[in-house]
Design a protein around this motif. Sequence first.
Motif, PDB file in Angstrom:
ATOM      1  N   SER A   1      72.571 -63.890 -52.177  1.00  0.00           N
ATOM      2  CA  SER A   1      71.461 -65.143 -51.341  1.00  0.00           C
ATOM      3  C   SER A   1      71.591 -66.185 -52.192  1.00  0.00           C
ATOM      4  O   SER A   1      71.291 -66.258 -53.245  1.00  0.00           O
ATOM      5  CB  SER A   1      70.252 -64.243 -51.179  1.00  0.00           C
ATOM      6  OG  SER A   1      69.447 -65.110 -50.700  1.00  0.00           O
ATOM      7  N   GLN A   2      71.968 -67.173 -51.574  1.00  0.00           N
ATOM      8  CA  GLN A   2      72.009 -68.637 -51.978  1.00  0.00           C
ATOM      9  C   GLN A   2      72.746 -68.606 -53.191  1.00  0.00           C
ATOM     10  O   GLN A   2      72.307 -69.206 -54.406  1.00  0.00           O
ATOM     11  CB  GLN A   2      70.648 -69.008 -52.543  1.00  0.00           C
ATOM     12  CG  GLN A   2      69.684 -69.207 -50.976  1.00  0.00           C
ATOM     13  CD  GLN A   2      70.267 -70.241 -50.028  1.00  0.00           C
ATOM     14  OE1 GLN A   2      70.124 -71.493 -50.563  1.00  0.00           O
ATOM     15  NE2 GLN A   2      70.509 -69.919 -48.970  1.00  0.00           N
ATOM     16  N   GLY A   3      73.968 -68.075 -53.123  1.00  0.00           N
ATOM     17  CA  GLY A   3      74.888 -68.051 -54.645  1.00  0.00           C
ATOM     18  C   GLY A   3      74.668 -66.974 -55.692  1.00  0.00           C
ATOM     19  O   GLY A   3      75.328 -67.108 -56.540  1.00  0.00           O
ATOM     20  N   GLN A   4      73.316 -66.177 -55.654  1.00  0.00           N
ATOM     21  CA  GLN A   4      73.138 -65.272 -56.492  1.00  0.00           C
ATOM     22  C   GLN A   4      73.434 -64.016 -55.928  1.00  0.00           C
ATOM     23  O   GLN A   4      73.162 -63.449 -54.985  1.00  0.00           O
ATOM     24  CB  GLN A   4      71.751 -65.454 -56.846  1.00  0.00           C
ATOM     25  CG  GLN A   4      71.288 -66.877 -57.449  1.00  0.00           C
ATOM     26  CD  GLN A   4      69.797 -66.705 -57.849  1.00  0.00           C
ATOM     27  OE1 GLN A   4      69.245 -65.667 -58.345  1.00  0.00           O
ATOM     28  NE2 GLN A   4      69.153 -67.943 -57.788  1.00  0.00           N
TER      29      GLN A   4
ATOM     30  N   HIS B   1      76.299 -69.725 -51.334  1.00  0.00           N
ATOM     31  CA  HIS B   1      76.734 -69.164 -50.221  1.00  0.00           C
ATOM     32  C   HIS B   1      76.004 -67.593 -50.344  1.00  0.00           C
ATOM     33  O   HIS B   1      75.292 -67.118 -51.341  1.00  0.00           O
ATOM     34  CB  HIS B   1      78.460 -68.738 -50.380  1.00  0.00           C
ATOM     35  CG  HIS B   1      78.648 -67.829 -51.560  1.00  0.00           C
ATOM     36  ND1 HIS B   1      78.676 -67.778 -52.785  1.00  0.00           N
ATOM     37  CD2 HIS B   1      79.242 -66.147 -51.229  1.00  0.00           C
ATOM     38  CE1 HIS B   1      78.879 -66.839 -53.225  1.00  0.00           C
ATOM     39  NE2 HIS B   1      79.231 -65.956 -52.542  1.00  0.00           N
ATOM     40  N   ASP B   2      75.974 -66.803 -48.999  1.00  0.00           N
ATOM     41  CA  ASP B   2      75.464 -65.655 -49.000  1.00  0.00           C
ATOM     42  C   ASP B   2      76.660 -64.702 -48.645  1.00  0.00           C
ATOM     43  O   ASP B   2      77.698 -65.184 -48.339  1.00  0.00           O
ATOM     44  CB  ASP B   2      74.598 -65.503 -47.621  1.00  0.00           C
ATOM     45  CG  ASP B   2      73.338 -66.214 -47.870  1.00  0.00           C
ATOM     46  OD1 ASP B   2      73.133 -66.882 -49.002  1.00  0.00           O
ATOM     47  OD2 ASP B   2      72.650 -66.640 -46.832  1.00  0.00           O
ATOM     48  N   GLU B   3      76.471 -63.395 -49.007  1.00  0.00           N
ATOM     49  CA  GLU B   3      77.591 -62.613 -48.878  1.00  0.00           C
ATOM     50  C   GLU B   3      77.045 -61.294 -48.960  1.00  0.00           C
ATOM     51  O   GLU B   3      76.106 -60.812 -49.470  1.00  0.00           O
ATOM     52  CB  GLU B   3      78.573 -62.707 -50.076  1.00  0.00           C
ATOM     53  CG  GLU B   3      79.823 -61.668 -50.282  1.00  0.00           C
ATOM     54  CD  GLU B   3      80.516 -62.314 -51.267  1.00  0.00           C
ATOM     55  OE1 GLU B   3      81.438 -61.529 -51.794  1.00  0.00           O
ATOM     56  OE2 GLU B   3      80.872 -63.587 -51.849  1.00  0.00           O
ATOM     57  N   ILE B   4      77.811 -60.140 -48.390  1.00  0.00           N
ATOM     58  CA  ILE B   4      77.569 -58.882 -47.911  1.00  0.00           C
ATOM     59  C   ILE B   4      78.704 -58.030 -48.343  1.00  0.00           C
ATOM     60  O   ILE B   4      79.756 -57.956 -47.394  1.00  0.00           O
ATOM     61  CB  ILE B   4      76.928 -58.233 -46.758  1.00  0.00           C
ATOM     62  CG1 ILE B   4      75.694 -59.147 -46.665  1.00  0.00           C
ATOM     63  CG2 ILE B   4      76.518 -57.158 -46.653  1.00  0.00           C
ATOM     64  CD1 ILE B   4      75.067 -59.206 -44.992  1.00  0.00           C
ATOM     65  N   ASP B   5      78.817 -57.239 -49.360  1.00  0.00           N
ATOM     66  CA  ASP B   5      80.172 -56.613 -49.749  1.00  0.00           C
ATOM     67  C   ASP B   5      80.559 -55.107 -49.517  1.00  0.00           C
ATOM     68  O   ASP B   5      79.315 -54.420 -50.192  1.00  0.00           O
ATOM     69  CB  ASP B   5      80.575 -57.138 -51.353  1.00  0.00           C
ATOM     70  CG  ASP B   5      80.620 -58.472 -51.559  1.00  0.00           C
ATOM     71  OD1 ASP B   5      80.975 -59.218 -50.666  1.00  0.00           O
ATOM     72  OD2 ASP B   5      80.569 -58.818 -52.677  1.00  0.00           O
ATOM     73  N   PHE B   6      81.495 -54.764 -49.173  1.00  0.00           N
ATOM     74  CA  PHE B   6      82.011 -53.434 -49.414  1.00  0.00           C
ATOM     75  C   PHE B   6      83.493 -53.630 -50.102  1.00  0.00           C
ATOM     76  O   PHE B   6      84.185 -54.240 -49.646  1.00  0.00           O
ATOM     77  CB  PHE B   6      82.452 -52.828 -47.961  1.00  0.00           C
ATOM     78  CG  PHE B   6      81.539 -51.736 -47.573  1.00  0.00           C
ATOM     79  CD1 PHE B   6      81.263 -50.603 -48.198  1.00  0.00           C
ATOM     80  CD2 PHE B   6      81.020 -51.704 -46.177  1.00  0.00           C
ATOM     81  CE1 PHE B   6      80.522 -49.624 -48.039  1.00  0.00           C
ATOM     82  CE2 PHE B   6      80.332 -50.712 -45.851  1.00  0.00           C
ATOM     83  CZ  PHE B   6      79.848 -49.842 -46.409  1.00  0.00           C
ATOM     84  N   GLU B   7      83.620 -53.282 -51.382  1.00  0.00           N
ATOM     85  CA  GLU B   7      84.995 -53.171 -51.930  1.00  0.00           C
ATOM     86  C   GLU B   7      84.981 -51.769 -52.507  1.00  0.00           C
ATOM     87  O   GLU B   7      84.199 -51.050 -53.074  1.00  0.00           O
ATOM     88  CB  GLU B   7      84.838 -54.341 -53.083  1.00  0.00           C
ATOM     89  CG  GLU B   7      84.371 -55.496 -52.821  1.00  0.00           C
ATOM     90  CD  GLU B   7      84.513 -56.366 -54.198  1.00  0.00           C
ATOM     91  OE1 GLU B   7      85.078 -57.548 -54.046  1.00  0.00           O
ATOM     92  OE2 GLU B   7      83.907 -56.003 -55.118  1.00  0.00           O
ATOM     93  N   PHE B   8      86.444 -51.293 -52.463  1.00  0.00           N
ATOM     94  CA  PHE B   8      86.916 -50.174 -52.719  1.00  0.00           C
ATOM     95  C   PHE B   8      87.753 -50.209 -53.976  1.00  0.00           C
ATOM     96  O   PHE B   8      88.956 -50.851 -53.595  1.00  0.00           O
ATOM     97  CB  PHE B   8      87.598 -49.542 -51.283  1.00  0.00           C
ATOM     98  CG  PHE B   8      86.731 -49.672 -50.052  1.00  0.00           C
ATOM     99  CD1 PHE B   8      85.863 -48.471 -49.764  1.00  0.00           C
ATOM    100  CD2 PHE B   8      86.460 -50.738 -49.371  1.00  0.00           C
ATOM    101  CE1 PHE B   8      85.197 -48.672 -48.869  1.00  0.00           C
ATOM    102  CE2 PHE B   8      85.974 -50.645 -48.260  1.00  0.00           C
ATOM    103  CZ  PHE B   8      85.358 -49.514 -47.674  1.00  0.00           C
ATOM    104  N   LEU B   9      87.416 -49.652 -54.966  1.00  0.00           N
ATOM    105  CA  LEU B   9      88.212 -49.930 -56.292  1.00  0.00           C
ATOM    106  C   LEU B   9      89.183 -48.814 -56.512  1.00  0.00           C
ATOM    107  O   LEU B   9      88.415 -47.806 -56.393  1.00  0.00           O
ATOM    108  CB  LEU B   9      87.299 -50.054 -57.324  1.00  0.00           C
ATOM    109  CG  LEU B   9      86.034 -51.057 -57.288  1.00  0.00           C
ATOM    110  CD1 LEU B   9      85.508 -51.113 -58.640  1.00  0.00           C
ATOM    111  CD2 LEU B   9      86.578 -52.542 -56.772  1.00  0.00           C
ATOM    112  N   GLY B  10      90.396 -49.103 -56.295  1.00  0.00           N
ATOM    113  CA  GLY B  10      91.435 -47.896 -56.444  1.00  0.00           C
ATOM    114  C   GLY B  10      91.135 -47.265 -57.959  1.00  0.00           C
ATOM    115  O   GLY B  10      90.691 -47.616 -58.812  1.00  0.00           O
ATOM    116  N   ASN B  11      92.181 -46.085 -57.987  1.00  0.00           N
ATOM    117  CA  ASN B  11      92.048 -45.305 -59.189  1.00  0.00           C
ATOM    118  C   ASN B  11      93.614 -44.676 -59.295  1.00  0.00           C
ATOM    119  O   ASN B  11      94.314 -44.621 -58.329  1.00  0.00           O
ATOM    120  CB  ASN B  11      90.990 -44.283 -59.284  1.00  0.00           C
ATOM    121  CG  ASN B  11      90.303 -43.970 -60.614  1.00  0.00           C
ATOM    122  OD1 ASN B  11      91.018 -44.073 -61.595  1.00  0.00           O
ATOM    123  ND2 ASN B  11      88.925 -43.838 -60.634  1.00  0.00           N
TER     124      ASN B  11
END
Length: 284
Positions: free
Chosen positions: A132-135, A108-118
């Motif tokens: 890209s392509q699973g990597q 899979h392809d993926e483009i991430d925004f993740e917000f890690l709490g504190n």
Amino acid sequence: MIFSSNGHHMVLKLVIVVVLMVLSSTAYGAGSFYDEFDPTFGDHRVQISGPGNRDLSLTLDQYSGSGFRSKKEFLYGRIDMQIKLIAGDSAGTVTTFYLTSDQSTGIHDEIDFEFLGNSSGHPYTVHTNVFSQGQGNREQQFHLWFDPSKAFHTYSIVWNPKLIMFLVDNIPLRVFRNYENHGIMFFPKNQRQRIYASLWEADDWATQGGRVKTDWSKAPFKAYYRNFNIDTSDKGAWKTHDLDENSRRRLRWVQKNYMIYDYCSDWKRFSQSFPPECKNSKFN
């Protein structure tokens, strides 16, 4: 039809007001979450509300998190979402806004925004990544120059054949370029992706490497989404979006003052060799 001078001015003012209303209402799409998105998990923890069903909240409690995804898939475009993150002690929580293709394929392809709490008084970590392509393994992390739990801010992903750009309130946070003309074949460009968002618990790693755990006495935790915009139009500015002199200066300011991790500087992790695009990334 003939207008008097006063009548003409009134009509002109009305036209101006209508134009401004249209521009305002389309600035972030102003669409209905019911029309464009479906819940993915969490049942009643996904709540749509507000005029025009333009507001959505996700809840995390001891039993489940929650999430939603777009009904449609996209190949390139600009996605904007206004988000207000969990206030107070958010340790162990992860709030997300990202694009991904079908993950069941293993490539899979993926483009991430993740917000890690504190824990209270400590800043959120904004985690970005590209697959890209699973990597993957293309992470950059940032703190923000404001408290993202006190008000809504606009988080944007621009994706075109040349680049992926992550923006916060239209300020570039990160640019990931397509270097295939340099023989580097790592860029998501063939698989259509959906928009996803979620709120979930990951206290084994999310906050200070898992050292700070979720305080369930503070539950339920809530994150808020509103005013999304999905621009995949043929004439959209996203097609040629790139850094100009001003945005390049802003990018340097963000990366100098607020970047806390860059995979292209992690000698311990990539002791043998860095990913090939790292040698070009300084030319963003």
